[in-house]
Design a protein around this motif. Structure first.
Motif, PDB file in Angstrom:
ATOM      1  N   HIS A  19       0.867  -1.174   0.000  1.00  0.00           N
ATOM      2  CA  HIS A  19       0.000   0.000   0.000  1.00  0.00           C
ATOM      3  C   HIS A  19       0.905   1.225   0.000  1.00  0.00           C
ATOM      4  N   HIS A  21       1.240   4.299  -1.126  1.00  0.00           N
ATOM      5  CA  HIS A  21       0.858   5.665  -0.783  1.00  0.00           C
ATOM      6  C   HIS A  21       0.650   5.837   0.727  1.00  0.00           C
ATOM      7  N   GLU A  22      -0.097   4.939   1.328  1.00  0.00           N
ATOM      8  CA  GLU A  22      -0.380   5.052   2.756  1.00  0.00           C
ATOM      9  C   GLU A  22       0.814   4.627   3.611  1.00  0.00           C
ATOM     10  N   GLY A  23       1.650   3.768   3.074  1.00  0.00           N
ATOM     11  CA  GLY A  23       2.741   3.206   3.861  1.00  0.00           C
ATOM     12  C   GLY A  23       3.986   4.056   3.947  1.00  0.00           C
TER      13      GLY A  23
END
Length: 71
Positions: A19, A21-23
Motif C-alpha cells: 500500500h 501511498h499510505e505506507g
C-alpha cells in the motif's frame, strides 16, 4: 459448511509496501526511529539528507553509503 463444521477466520495483512501511498509515512517514521536509536544527531541528519535527495543518493558509491551506517 459441510457437516456443521467451519474453518476459523484468518486475517491476512499485507506489508506496508503493498500500500505504497499510505505506507510511505509509516516507513519513514520507522526508519527515523531506528536511526535515532543507533546514531548521533549529526550522522542521522547526514543519512536522512542523502536519502531525501534521489539524484545524490544514486550518484553515491555503495561503499560511501554503507560507511554512513558503520558505528
Amino acid at each position: 459448511m459441510s457437516g456443521g463444521t467451519c474453518t476459523r477466520k484468518v486475517a491476512v495483512e499485507y506489508p506496508l509496501h503493498r500500500h505504497r501511498h499510505e505506507g510511505i509515512p509509516l516507513l519513514e517514521a520507522k526508519f527515523r526511529r531506528n536511526l535515532d536509536r543507533r546514531f548521533p544527531k549529526e550522522r542521522r541528519e547526514a543519512i536522512l539528507e542523502l536519502c531525501r535527495d534521489q539524484k545524490r543518493l544514486e550518484a553515491t558509491a555503495v561503499k560511501e553509503f554503507v560507511d554512513l551506517f558503520v558505528i
